[in-house]
Design a protein around this motif. Sequence first.
Motif, PDB file in Angstrom:
ATOM      1  N   ARG A 165       0.860  -1.193   0.000  1.00 54.43           N
ATOM      2  CA  ARG A 165       0.000   0.000   0.000  1.00 54.43           C
ATOM      3  C   ARG A 165       0.893   1.238   0.000  1.00 54.43           C
ATOM      4  NH1 ARG A 165      -4.913   2.623   2.073  1.00 54.43           N
ATOM      5  NH2 ARG A 165      -5.473   3.619   0.111  1.00 54.43           N
ATOM      6  N   ARG A 190      -5.256  -7.306 -13.316  1.00 54.02           N
ATOM      7  CA  ARG A 190      -4.350  -8.326 -12.773  1.00 54.02           C
ATOM      8  C   ARG A 190      -3.688  -9.126 -13.883  1.00 54.02           C
ATOM      9  NH1 ARG A 190      -9.232 -10.743 -13.178  1.00 54.02           N
ATOM     10  NH2 ARG A 190      -9.268 -12.948 -13.761  1.00 54.02           N
ATOM     11  N   LEU A 222      -4.531  -2.408  -7.796  1.00 54.68           N
ATOM     12  CA  LEU A 222      -5.722  -1.629  -7.469  1.00 54.68           C
ATOM     13  C   LEU A 222      -5.368  -0.141  -7.535  1.00 54.68           C
ATOM     14  CD1 LEU A 222      -5.480  -4.249  -5.294  1.00 54.68           C
ATOM     15  CD2 LEU A 222      -7.820  -3.529  -4.852  1.00 54.68           C
ATOM     16  N   GLN A 281     -10.014  -4.662  -0.109  1.00 54.52           N
ATOM     17  CA  GLN A 281     -10.266  -3.476  -0.940  1.00 54.52           C
ATOM     18  C   GLN A 281     -11.122  -2.420  -0.236  1.00 54.52           C
ATOM     19  OE1 GLN A 281     -13.468  -2.977  -2.657  1.00 54.52           O
ATOM     20  NE2 GLN A 281     -12.826  -1.112  -3.730  1.00 54.52           N
ATOM     21  N   ALA A 340      -9.862  -2.534 -10.775  1.00 53.09           N
ATOM     22  CA  ALA A 340      -8.544  -3.165 -10.665  1.00 53.09           C
ATOM     23  C   ALA A 340      -8.204  -3.926 -11.948  1.00 53.09           C
ATOM     24  CB  ALA A 340      -8.526  -4.116  -9.474  1.00 53.09           C
ATOM     25  N   HIS A 349     -14.127  -3.475  -9.492  1.00 50.54           N
ATOM     26  CA  HIS A 349     -13.592  -2.467  -8.575  1.00 50.54           C
ATOM     27  C   HIS A 349     -12.447  -1.655  -9.176  1.00 50.54           C
ATOM     28  CE1 HIS A 349     -16.076  -4.374  -5.531  1.00 50.54           C
ATOM     29  NE2 HIS A 349     -15.521  -5.533  -5.839  1.00 50.54           N
ATOM     30  N   ASP A 389      -7.154   2.601  -7.754  1.00 48.38           N
ATOM     31  CA  ASP A 389      -7.952   3.501  -6.920  1.00 48.38           C
ATOM     32  C   ASP A 389      -7.520   3.472  -5.463  1.00 48.38           C
ATOM     33  OD1 ASP A 389      -9.335   4.063  -9.206  1.00 48.38           O
ATOM     34  OD2 ASP A 389     -11.110   2.876  -8.691  1.00 48.38           O
ATOM     35  N   GLN A 390      -6.951   2.342  -5.029  1.00 43.10           N
ATOM     36  CA  GLN A 390      -6.504   2.203  -3.640  1.00 43.10           C
ATOM     37  C   GLN A 390      -4.982   2.341  -3.505  1.00 43.10           C
ATOM     38  OE1 GLN A 390      -8.885  -0.037  -4.970  1.00 43.10           O
ATOM     39  NE2 GLN A 390     -10.478   1.182  -3.974  1.00 43.10           N
ATOM     40  N   VAL A 400     -10.489 -10.864  -1.374  1.00 45.02           N
ATOM     41  CA  VAL A 400      -9.834  -9.552  -1.516  1.00 45.02           C
ATOM     42  C   VAL A 400     -10.878  -8.446  -1.552  1.00 45.02           C
ATOM     43  CG1 VAL A 400      -8.516  -8.087  -3.107  1.00 45.02           C
ATOM     44  CG2 VAL A 400      -7.750 -10.437  -2.632  1.00 45.02           C
ATOM     45  N   TRP A 401     -11.932  -8.649  -2.360  1.00 46.30           N
ATOM     46  CA  TRP A 401     -12.969  -7.607  -2.500  1.00 46.30           C
ATOM     47  C   TRP A 401     -13.780  -7.451  -1.211  1.00 46.30           C
ATOM     48  CZ3 TRP A 401     -10.224  -6.163  -5.992  1.00 46.30           C
ATOM     49  CH2 TRP A 401     -10.017  -6.779  -7.212  1.00 46.30           C
TER      50      TRP A 401
END
Length: 477
Positions: free
Chosen positions: A45, A274, A286, A314, A272, A270, A288-289, A309-310
Motif C-alpha cells: 500500500r 491483474r 488496485l 479493498q 482493478a 472495482h 484507486d486504492q 480480496v474484494w
Amino acid sequence: MNMNTVQLLPRSTPENQGISSQSIERFIGSIQEKQLELHSFMLVRHGHVVAEAWWKPYQADKPHMLFSLSKSFTSTAIGLLTQEGQIALEDRVIGFFSEYAPEDPSPNLSAMTIRDLLIMGTGHAQEPAMPSDIWAADFLKQAVEHEPGTHFVYNSAATYMLSAILQKVTGITLLDYLQPRLFEPLGIYGATWESCPQGINTGGWGLKLKTEDIAKFGQLYLQKGVWEGQRLIPEAWIEEATSKQISNGPADSSSDWTEGYGYQFWMCRHGAYRGDGAFGQYCVVLPDQDAVIAITSGLGDMQAVLNEVWEHLQPAMGSDVLPADTGAEVSLTGTLQALKLDPPSEEAASPVEKDVSGIVYDLEENEEKLQSFSIRFEEDGAVMELAGERGVNSIALGRGEWKSGTTSLIMMADNEYAASMTWKDDRTLELTIRLTETPFYLTTECTFGEEGIHLAYWMNQSFQGKVVREIKGKVTA
C-alpha cells in the motif's frame, strides 16, 4: 549491481498506510476457514509492504511457478520492443515466419497482427495445439475461423508466438531481453523461464519468480512505469495494456473473468486489473486504492481468493493514516508468522513397519516407467527410493514434520520438495510430497500386502481434475 544484492520494497505498518491490521487478519482468517491453500501473500500500500506471509514449508527466498502470470511479463517485453522501434503492433505475424507459412495462407491468417496476439483475438476458434518440435509452424497450420481482433479465445500459444517474434527480431531469448531492461532495475535476480524444443522461452507460462518480485512488478505498473526516478516502461503502453482491449464475455457482477482483457492483463471488478496464472498465482493492481497484492497458491477455485480480496481488503483501504493500534499489529504479526500447511499426522506407527522396511518391490509396467519401490523407516521418518529409467530417486519423509530436499522424480526437472509420511491404518502408508516451487503436491497411498504392494497416487491440482493412478508391485524374488 552485485547479483547477490537483495533490493526489498520498504516496509510499514498497515495503519500508517491507511488500512487496519484487523481487516488483514480477517482476510487471513477467512482464507484459513475456507481452506483456500495459499502459499504466499503480500500486500503493498502506497509503495510499502504492510503484510506478508508464507505458509510453511513455502519460503520467502524461494521462487514459485507462475503459469500464465508469465504472460504479463511477455507483454511488457513486447511494449519495450515496440518503444525501441524494432516492431509495431500492426506487423503481420506471418511476416516473421516465412519459412513456416502455408503456401496459400488464409485471409484471416494473413491479417493476424502482433496486437491480435496480445489481446487473445487471433481469430482461432480454439487454442492451437503445438505437437511438434517447431511450435511456430504448428501455430501457423491452425485454421483461423474468425476475423482477427473480433473474437476472444484464451490462447497461450499466441503468447508463445510473441516470445518467438521477440527472439527472431533480437536474436536473444525473452528472459535475456528482460534482464537488463526490467529485472535488474527492479532488483529481481534468479528468474528462470522454460523453453520450447527450439530454445525459445515459452512466453505464456514457465516463468519462476519470488513473491516479492511479483509485488515489485505490480508496483512498477501502479507507478505508470517509473522506478526510483527511472522510466522503465512507457506510460502510454501501461495505459493500453491495462485497459479493456477486447470483450471476453458478457459482464457478470460475480466474476472477474468477464470484465475485459488488455494486453495479457485481465480487467477486474472495482477498477482493478491483474496478471494471473493457473492454480492461483496473482499480481492484482488496485489503482484507486494505490495498492498491489501478490499471491502464490495451489488453488482449484481462483475466483474464491479474489472474492476475499474484494470483501476484506479493498473496502478497508482508506485515504487517511489510521491511529496506531499496537495490539492489532502484534496480533496480525503473530498470525502471519504462524501460518503453515501441516504435514499429515499419525497416532502411532504401524506394526508392519519393521517388516516392510527396506523391502524392494518390483513394479508392473507403468506410465512413469518406474521399476522398483522401497521405503526404509527411521525414528524420525523414512527414505523412499524409486528406481526407473532416469535412475534412482531418493526422497526423505518426515514423521509429523516436513523434510526437505531436491528431486526430479515428479516433474522431470529438479524441484525442491518438502515431504512427510503417516500411517492411515495398519497397512496403508500415506506419503505427501510438496513441490515447494510449484502449486503442486503429490499424495501416494502405499498399501502393503502379504506378497506385494499397491500404490495409488494423485496430484492436488491438474488441468484434468483429480486423476488417481495405480501401480502394483511384488517383492523382489
